[in-house]
Design a protein around this motif. Structure first.
Motif, PDB file in Angstrom:
ATOM      1  N   ASP A 107      -4.621   6.614   0.496  1.00 35.16           N
ATOM      2  CA  ASP A 107      -5.046   6.082   1.831  1.00 35.16           C
ATOM      3  C   ASP A 107      -4.552   4.673   2.180  1.00 35.16           C
ATOM      4  O   ASP A 107      -4.914   3.902   1.968  1.00 35.16           O
ATOM      5  N   ASN A 108      -3.403   5.075   2.937  1.00 35.17           N
ATOM      6  CA  ASN A 108      -2.444   3.770   3.095  1.00 35.17           C
ATOM      7  C   ASN A 108      -2.413   3.779   4.788  1.00 35.17           C
ATOM      8  O   ASN A 108      -0.986   3.380   5.307  1.00 35.17           O
ATOM      9  N   LYS A 148      -2.716  -8.234   6.523  1.00 36.84           N
ATOM     10  CA  LYS A 148      -2.372  -6.691   6.314  1.00 36.84           C
ATOM     11  C   LYS A 148      -1.002  -6.537   6.739  1.00 36.84           C
ATOM     12  O   LYS A 148      -0.458  -5.381   6.775  1.00 36.84           O
ATOM     13  N   GLU A 204       0.718  -1.279   0.102  1.00 37.35           N
ATOM     14  CA  GLU A 204      -0.032   0.205   0.110  1.00 37.35           C
ATOM     15  C   GLU A 204       0.840   1.224  -0.099  1.00 37.35           C
ATOM     16  O   GLU A 204       0.388   2.152  -0.138  1.00 37.35           O
ATOM     17  N   ARG A 205       2.148   1.044   0.030  1.00 36.41           N
ATOM     18  CA  ARG A 205       3.008   2.462   0.003  1.00 36.41           C
ATOM     19  C   ARG A 205       2.715   3.265  -1.117  1.00 36.41           C
ATOM     20  O   ARG A 205       2.730   2.781  -2.169  1.00 36.41           O
ATOM     21  N   GLU A 239       0.827   3.924   9.280  1.00 30.81           N
ATOM     22  CA  GLU A 239       1.059   3.921   7.775  1.00 30.81           C
ATOM     23  C   GLU A 239       1.854   2.722   7.306  1.00 30.81           C
ATOM     24  O   GLU A 239       2.703   2.190   7.711  1.00 30.81           O
ATOM     25  N   ALA A 240       1.453   2.427   5.961  1.00 29.67           N
ATOM     26  CA  ALA A 240       1.990   1.410   5.320  1.00 29.67           C
ATOM     27  C   ALA A 240       3.358   1.705   5.146  1.00 29.67           C
ATOM     28  O   ALA A 240       4.073   2.292   4.787  1.00 29.67           O
ATOM     29  N   LYS A 260       0.205   4.843  -1.857  1.00 26.20           N
ATOM     30  CA  LYS A 260      -1.170   5.387  -2.074  1.00 26.20           C
ATOM     31  C   LYS A 260      -1.727   6.372  -1.205  1.00 26.20           C
ATOM     32  O   LYS A 260      -1.180   6.551  -0.232  1.00 26.20           O
TER      33      LYS A 260
END
Length: 217
Positions: free
Chosen positions: A156-157, A206, A151-152, A176-177, A154
């Motif tokens: 909404d991470n 996740k 998800e880095r 945070e991712a 993005k």
């Protein structure tokens, strides 16, 4: 396997705690400057001499992990997750000090996956898919994880961490991712993470650093 590659930017990831604390964690830096000269310097500081070689420090895996994986020459399962022990670790293109260094990791506790064994060397893979060989004594059995590395970058991470293993429990932190944390335990569906003195539960799917349905404490 990625050889002689360079990343131009350092990766910095931040943990946003529910109490308002803001903290940045440094993850990985590239080799820089003259590749061969820098690799030689890193080799002398990051890998033990023959007189300093010791046990790997890897802990025995959980029964669940052992029963669901093939065993390597060491008697431990392949694949398996471990973490980097020192803050400087050379990754080589082959299992020996005569092989060139392709990467230099500068983050103690970074989770990696062992995918092959040869004598005292371990072939590892990181969350980005980069592979290489590292001497076994530079690895630790301590389990760590990266929060949603896919998800880095993005918009909404940010991932919620909960007070217990339930989506309905209180949110105790937001990560945070890319944040690196210690895994305290996993139930097969949830894992409890700890970082910056804060503990919280996150869905097992996740994080990168624990297999689906893996159970350990």
């Amino acid at each position: 396997m990625k050889q002689h590659m360079h990343k131009t930017e350092k990766s910095n990831f931040c943990l946003l705690l529910a109490i308002g604390l803001f903290s940045c964690l440094f993850l990985l830096s590239p080799l820089s400057g003259s590749h061969h000269a820098y690799a030689q310097d890193a080799s002398e500081s990051a890998e033990p001499s023959s007189a300093e070689e010791g046990p790997s420090g890897e802990d025995a895996p959980s029964k669940e992990a052992t029963s669901s994986a093939n065993l390597g020459p060491s008697g431990l399962p392949i694949p398996r997750f471990v973490s980097l022990k020192p803050a400087r670790v050379n990754i080589r293109v082959g299992p020996g000090r005569d092989y060139a260094v392709s990467w230099l990791y500068t983050k103690s506790g970074l989770p990696v996956e062992i995918i092959q064994e040869y004598d005292n060397w371990r072939r590892i893979r990181d969350a980005d898919g980069t592979e290489g060989w590292v001497y076994q004594s530079l690895l630790a059995g301590k389990r760590t994880a990266i929060v949603a590395p896919w998800e880095r970058g993005k918009a909404d991470n940010v991932i919620d961490l909960y007070a217990s293993a339930s989506d309905t429990s209180r949110v105790v932190a937001r990560a945070e991712a890319g944040v690196i944390a210690t895994i305290r335990e996993c139930t097969g569906q949830w894992c409890q993470l700890e970082t910056q003195g804060t503990r919280g539960w996150i869905r097992q799917g996740k994080i990168w650093g624990a297999y689906p349905d893996e159970v350990f404490d």
